[in-house]
Design a protein around this motif. Structure first.
Motif, PDB file in Angstrom:
ATOM      1  N   THR A 342       1.000  -1.219  -0.001  1.00 42.16           N
ATOM      2  CA  THR A 342      -0.069  -0.021  -0.074  1.00 42.16           C
ATOM      3  C   THR A 342       0.843   1.331  -0.113  1.00 42.16           C
ATOM      4  O   THR A 342       0.675   2.026  -0.775  1.00 42.16           O
ATOM      5  N   PHE A 343       1.914   1.128   0.977  1.00 45.81           N
ATOM      6  CA  PHE A 343       2.985   2.555   1.053  1.00 45.81           C
ATOM      7  C   PHE A 343       3.395   2.833  -0.497  1.00 45.81           C
ATOM      8  O   PHE A 343       3.189   3.981  -0.662  1.00 45.81           O
ATOM      9  N   GLU A 344       3.951   1.593  -1.238  1.00 47.23           N
ATOM     10  CA  GLU A 344       4.500   1.957  -2.363  1.00 47.23           C
ATOM     11  C   GLU A 344       3.410   2.574  -3.547  1.00 47.23           C
ATOM     12  O   GLU A 344       3.635   3.420  -4.211  1.00 47.23           O
ATOM     13  N   PHE A 345       2.197   2.062  -3.249  1.00 48.36           N
ATOM     14  CA  PHE A 345       1.225   2.050  -4.427  1.00 48.36           C
ATOM     15  C   PHE A 345       0.872   3.625  -4.398  1.00 48.36           C
ATOM     16  O   PHE A 345       0.759   4.202  -5.392  1.00 48.36           O
ATOM     17  N   TYR A 346       0.386   4.156  -3.302  1.00 49.78           N
ATOM     18  CA  TYR A 346       0.025   5.296  -3.140  1.00 49.78           C
ATOM     19  C   TYR A 346       0.986   6.338  -3.430  1.00 49.78           C
ATOM     20  O   TYR A 346       0.766   7.254  -4.034  1.00 49.78           O
ATOM     21  N   ALA A 391      18.422   7.772  15.453  1.00 50.55           N
ATOM     22  CA  ALA A 391      17.824   6.467  15.016  1.00 50.55           C
ATOM     23  C   ALA A 391      16.715   6.337  14.383  1.00 50.55           C
ATOM     24  O   ALA A 391      16.444   5.704  13.444  1.00 50.55           O
ATOM     25  N   SER A 392      15.686   7.347  14.671  1.00 46.73           N
ATOM     26  CA  SER A 392      14.295   7.639  14.173  1.00 46.73           C
ATOM     27  C   SER A 392      14.554   7.724  12.784  1.00 46.73           C
ATOM     28  O   SER A 392      13.897   7.329  11.668  1.00 46.73           O
ATOM     29  N   LEU A 393      15.498   9.094  12.436  1.00 46.24           N
ATOM     30  CA  LEU A 393      15.491   9.313  11.033  1.00 46.24           C
ATOM     31  C   LEU A 393      16.160   8.530  10.063  1.00 46.24           C
ATOM     32  O   LEU A 393      16.034   8.529   9.086  1.00 46.24           O
ATOM     33  N   GLU A 394      17.369   7.971  10.692  1.00 42.48           N
ATOM     34  CA  GLU A 394      17.868   6.551  10.036  1.00 42.48           C
ATOM     35  C   GLU A 394      17.016   5.877   9.511  1.00 42.48           C
ATOM     36  O   GLU A 394      16.822   5.284   8.361  1.00 42.48           O
ATOM     37  N   ALA A 395      15.815   5.258  10.204  1.00 44.11           N
ATOM     38  CA  ALA A 395      14.909   4.228  10.204  1.00 44.11           C
ATOM     39  C   ALA A 395      13.943   4.886   8.856  1.00 44.11           C
ATOM     40  O   ALA A 395      13.581   4.135   7.975  1.00 44.11           O
ATOM     41  N   LEU A 396      13.629   6.117   9.207  1.00 47.62           N
ATOM     42  CA  LEU A 396      12.735   6.719   8.182  1.00 47.62           C
ATOM     43  C   LEU A 396      13.347   6.776   6.767  1.00 47.62           C
ATOM     44  O   LEU A 396      12.689   6.466   5.969  1.00 47.62           O
ATOM     45  N   ILE A 397      14.428   7.396   6.640  1.00 43.75           N
ATOM     46  CA  ILE A 397      15.348   7.499   5.339  1.00 43.75           C
ATOM     47  C   ILE A 397      15.327   5.985   4.736  1.00 43.75           C
ATOM     48  O   ILE A 397      15.189   5.831   3.665  1.00 43.75           O
ATOM     49  N   ALA A 398      15.802   4.897   5.653  1.00 40.69           N
ATOM     50  CA  ALA A 398      16.054   3.670   4.966  1.00 40.69           C
ATOM     51  C   ALA A 398      14.728   3.052   4.422  1.00 40.69           C
ATOM     52  O   ALA A 398      14.488   2.576   3.576  1.00 40.69           O
ATOM     53  N   THR A 399      13.483   3.159   5.198  1.00 40.81           N
ATOM     54  CA  THR A 399      12.010   2.660   4.820  1.00 40.81           C
ATOM     55  C   THR A 399      11.782   3.378   3.642  1.00 40.81           C
ATOM     56  O   THR A 399      11.223   2.900   2.558  1.00 40.81           O
ATOM     57  N   THR A 400      11.865   4.730   3.462  1.00 40.16           N
ATOM     58  CA  THR A 400      11.468   5.664   2.499  1.00 40.16           C
ATOM     59  C   THR A 400      12.211   5.428   1.067  1.00 40.16           C
ATOM     60  O   THR A 400      11.838   4.915  -0.090  1.00 40.16           O
ATOM     61  N   ASN A 401      13.745   5.027   1.307  1.00 40.21           N
ATOM     62  CA  ASN A 401      14.366   4.604   0.241  1.00 40.21           C
ATOM     63  C   ASN A 401      14.323   3.229  -0.397  1.00 40.21           C
ATOM     64  O   ASN A 401      14.089   3.259  -1.431  1.00 40.21           O
ATOM     65  N   GLU A 402      13.692   2.328   0.346  1.00 40.66           N
ATOM     66  CA  GLU A 402      13.517   1.066  -0.022  1.00 40.66           C
ATOM     67  C   GLU A 402      12.136   1.036  -0.423  1.00 40.66           C
ATOM     68  O   GLU A 402      12.052   0.228  -1.703  1.00 40.66           O
TER      69      GLU A 402
END
Length: 616
Positions: A342-346, A391-402
């Protein structure tokens, strides 16, 4: 609410999220004929060496003398100086008492005197006022920037200010009505001054006085100008200062000269906060009332196609800022499972018209440390350390880039527009991906306030000026002022606005979509040449604006603009007073002009010197 719909919807067929997304994709593409586009930027990033080479205010030619009440500037003086800084106008300041006791400097060194004082009787008693008025009569420019119902200037020089009669006592001002097109977007513009308590002079005028704004109900003039000898006087008869009114003050200052040019950003940016993000499951009162469907179905089959249709029709590339999860953890590990399909689709679907993805947060907890006190109870946590924030910013950036490997997100929007300086320092020092922060221009409470500029840490400040789906009176006021000051529109809203009664949810999406489209059409009608940009490009436009300054030179039949620290392109607004210049533009070397009003033009500069020639 859910129980009340079980009987009414007993025959409803629920499809899986995969089928729903597929159905949405087919519907949207069929309705809009959208072709996938590259989401690359149109502007290149300005090198840090150029940004850092900016000329400081004290280095500018001192064109203006500001006479103000106190030796230390008050808030009204600070706002006035912010306006002059934005116009690339150099200035000196002088306290009224000093001017009255020790005398004025040599006024021949200045183009303009600004009276931002309530103590003109001191100037009158000392003879300084006579000196100023004689200088104006000989060709100087005077801006009376602060209303003063007991002004010695008006009492001693009524003819110079165009005053025929002046009644005793102040007139309350509650309405602002533009009666000329001296501002961009002024046609039919009227605004109720609910947020201001202000008074002005109750006067009538000689025939040769030009009135630009009034309070129509009482026929009270609010902005006017008058030729005096070889000079000119502009008068402000209302006290509505503050960031939201800077365009009003810029426009008054620019009336003083026959030709006047100043730099602008020229950017229109639309943010969609909290998207992509998890949608609430089930039913919601306002959505069900107006659309008779659950939240996920509504956003997938109604809201999303409508948003893409608006994006396509008006050419607005939305900047969609990601929230990974709404869990409220403020300590690692940040490993919440997300619905990647869903995340990628939208996100990908919204970007098919040329938009982009930005950062909002791994979750929706503002990045502030323990000890921070919110101005109201928003139900948020605080963070225990900058390491946890990182750590939260790192997780945000990693998830978004993936999820979006083809994107290069660079814009960060603080949750609820709240951000600590400690968190900004973390971003500047540890996350080169974050090049821009977009919070708010005008703030209340504990929100993070910004100007349109580049911070000392190199991060671009790209504040949002208006929000919501209703084209409210305040939004119109703010857009009017920022079009005139920066030639900027910077707007945001959230999908969950449609579930919040305070943001118009009770009126339904059909109504809100209509008011939002009214706003988009108003911009198209009143702001020719306004660039519709992704936030990353808007930030690069800010870099160019913040780095450059204008220098102006007039001649009998021409006008030259020299741009210090010009990089590759620059925009400005030029006021050409045909009423006084008695000329038309014959040629423009180094750029081009686009008409905005009867005497305002958008300048697109393609080199660092622009020469405008007028017919004799």
């Amino acid at each position: 609410m859910r129980d009340s719909h079980e009987k009414n919807h007993s025959l409803t067929v629920y499809v899986s999220i995969g089928l729903l997304l597929l159905l949405t994709l087919v519907v949207v593409i069929e309705r809009l004929g959208i072709q996938a586009e590259e989401t690359g930027t149109e502007l290149e990033e300005v090198p840090a060496s150029v940004v850092q080479n900016k000329k400081e205010t004290e280095e500018l030619l001192k064109e203006t003398l500001i006479i103000m009440d106190e030796p230390v500037a008050g808030q009204a003086d600070v706002e006035l100086m912010q306006v002059l800084d934005g116009l690339s106008v150099g200035y000196d300041t002088m306290a009224t008492e000093e001017a009255a006791t020790t005398g004025l400097p040599d006024l021949s060194e200045y183009r303009t005197v600004v009276l931002n004082t309530s103590q003109t009787e001191q100037l009158a008693n000392s003879g300084a006022l006579d000196e100023v008025m004689n200088w104006v009569e000989g060709g100087g420019r005077l801006w009376n920037a602060r209303p003063n119902v007991n002004s010695a200037a008006f009492l001693n020089y009524p003819d110079a200010f165009g005053i025929e009669e002046m009644e005793a006592g102040p007139q309350e001002v509650w309405q602002f009505d533009l009666v000329t097109d001296f501002m961009i977007g002024s046609e039919g513009f009227s605004y109720e001054l609910e947020d201001f308590e202000t008074y002005g002079l109750n006067v009538s005028f000689t025939e040769d006085t030009v009135i630009h704004a009034v309070q129509e109900e009482t026929e009270t003039p609010l902005i006017w100008e008058k030729e005096y000898g070889q000079g000119r006087i502009v008068v402000n008869n209302m006290d509505i200062g503050g960031k939201s009114s800077r365009g009003i003050y810029e426009a008054q200052y620019s009336l003083l000269e026959d030709v006047f040019a100043y730099p602008v950003i020229n950017s229109s940016v639309f943010f969609l906060d909290d998207f992509p993000a998890p949608f609430p499951e089930g039913w919601q009162e306002h959505i069900t009332e107006h659309h008779d469907m659950d939240v996920e179905t509504f956003f997938s089959t109604v809201w999303l196609p409508d948003m893409m249709q608006l994006e396509e029709k008006y050419g607005i590339p939305f900047t969609n800022v990601v929230v990974v999860t709404y869990q409220d953890k403020v300590a690692p590990p940040f490993d919440e499972t997300v619905d990647k399909e869903t995340f990628e689709f939208y996100g990908k679907l919204m970007n098919m018209s040329g938009g982009e993805i930005g950062f909002h947060g791994y979750n929706h907890q503002p990045l502030v440390l323990d000890g921070f006190r919110y101005s109201e109870d928003l139900g948020y946590n605080t963070w225990h350390s900058t390491e946890d924030i990182a750590a939260s910013l790192e997780a945000l950036i990693a998830t978004t880039n993936e999820a979006f490997p083809e994107e290069n997100p660079s814009v960060y929007v603080p949750p609820s527009n709240i951000l600590s300086e400690e968190a900004r320092e973390v971003m500047a020092n540890q996350f080169e991906e974050i090049k821009t922060i977009a919070s708010l221009y005008v703030v209340t409470g504990t929100a993070y306030e910004q100007e349109f500029d580049v911070g000392e840490d190199g991060i671009v400040n790209l504040p949002r000026t208006v929000s919501g789906l209703e084209f409210s009176e305040y939004n119109r006021w703010m857009v009017l002022n920022e079009l005139n000051f920066h030639y900027v529109n910077s707007h945001f809203f959230h999908p969950d606005d449609l579930m919040d009664e305070d943001r118009g949810a009770d009126k339904g999406w059909t109504y809100l979509k209509g008011t939002f489209e009214e706003y988009l059409q108003w911009l198209d009608d009143h702001a020719p040449g306004l660039r519709k940009q992704k936030a990353s490009d808007g930030a690069k436009a800010v870099q160019r604006y913040d780095a450059a300054t204008f220098q102006r030179t007039s001649s009998e039949n021409g006008y030259e603009i020299s741009i210090d620290n010009f990089y590759d392109e620059m925009y400005g607004i030029v006021r050409i007073r045909e009423r006084t210049v008695q000329s038309v533009v014959q040629s423009v070397d180094g750029g081009k002009l686009t008409p905005l009003t009867s005497e305002l033009y958008l300048l697109e500069a393609t080199q660092d010197t622009i020469t405008i020639q007028f017919d004799e």
